[in-house]
Design an enzyme around this catalytic site. Structure first.
Site, PDB file in Angstrom:
ATOM      1  N   GLY A 185       0.780  -1.222   0.000  1.00 27.70           N
ATOM      2  CA  GLY A 185       0.000   0.000   0.000  1.00 27.70           C
ATOM      3  C   GLY A 185       0.817   1.279   0.000  1.00 27.70           C
ATOM      4  N   SER A 186       0.718   2.098  -1.012  1.00 25.15           N
ATOM      5  CA  SER A 186       1.638   3.218  -1.119  1.00 25.15           C
ATOM      6  C   SER A 186       1.215   4.195  -2.206  1.00 25.15           C
ATOM      7  CB  SER A 186       3.045   2.692  -1.415  1.00 25.15           C
ATOM      8  OG  SER A 186       2.986   1.690  -2.410  1.00 25.15           O
ATOM      9  N   ARG A 187       2.110   5.166  -2.487  1.00 20.73           N
ATOM     10  CA  ARG A 187       1.812   6.207  -3.459  1.00 20.73           C
ATOM     11  C   ARG A 187       3.103   6.692  -4.092  1.00 20.73           C
ATOM     12  NH1 ARG A 187      -0.594  11.583  -0.922  1.00 20.73           N
ATOM     13  NH2 ARG A 187       0.986  12.917  -1.861  1.00 20.73           N
TER      14      ARG A 187
END
Length: 224
Positions: A185-187
């Protein structure tokens, strides 16, 4: 094909699942409970394999285009003040990756690495407005022939605890090549020149090394 950053986790998970299945056969007498435990263990293995998958991508390389560095959804397109490297206004394009997206980071453009820095930090949810400046992150700047300096930032999310960054200052890199990995989960934020023609929209799903994020072609056509 699976990413090398997941090899240890995949092997460990496979062994734990194998042991769980064997122990369930030996010690659980209720058929429904035995099957439930075994199915749950296999589902966990499938999820781990899916997360670390690394599909082969062959981008159509172009100095005129910035390609998506990751798979995910565009959550931000706005003019901002970039305070770490440029210290001036840039167009920020942010791509959010859910746990089911491919988490390989790929170089958005070809060029030479001018800056690469890791920052420890918090683990706010990846879409939080302050995540770009307060979360665990890496900042990388590529000097490109058409866009000048382009900055991308890997940002850890609430579940992520490790960012892998392969960019080294002075290295020449090719658009679409493996640039790193973010676990769970990240950006990724892109910071582009103000005159870059953005070719994506908010909430659009993009594919790493495939989807064009910005181009100089529109500017050329207008000049002609």
């Amino acid at each position: 094909m699976f990413h090398k950053e997941g090899q240890r986790i995949i092997i460990t998970t496979f062994l734990l699942v194998a042991v769980t299945v064997l122990l369930a056969n030996q010690f659980i007498t209720l058929p429904w409970l035995q099957m439930s435990v075994q199915i749950l263990a296999l589902v966990i293995l499938i999820l781990i394999l899916q997360f670390f998958r690394n599909p082969t991508r062959k981008p159509v390389k172009s100095f005129d285009d910035i390609l998506a560095p990751v798979d995910g959804k565009v959550v931000v397109i706005e003019e901002v003040e970039e305070n770490e490297y440029f210290k001036d206004k840039r167009i920020q394009v942010s791509i959010f990756m859910s746990p089911i997206n491919v988490h390989v980071t790929r170089y958005a453009a070809s060029g030479q690495i001018k800056f690469s820095k890791y920052h420890p930090g918090k683990y706010l949810v990846a879409w939080h407005p302050k995540a770009s400046e307060e979360n665990e992150r890496t900042t990388v700047v590529i000097n490109t022939p058409k866009f000048g300096d382009v900055l991308y930032r890997q940002i850890a999310g609430a579940l992520a605890r490790r960012i892998v960054n392969y960019a080294e200052v002075g290295e020449s890199v090719q658009q679409g090549d493996d640039a790193g990995f973010i676990k769970f989960g990240s950006r990724v934020d892109l910071f582009l020149p103000l005159d870059a023609a953005i070719t994506v929209k908010l909430n659009q799903k993009v594919i790493g090394a495939k989807t064009c994020i910005a181009t100089t072609r529109i500017k050329k056509e207008n000049e002609d």
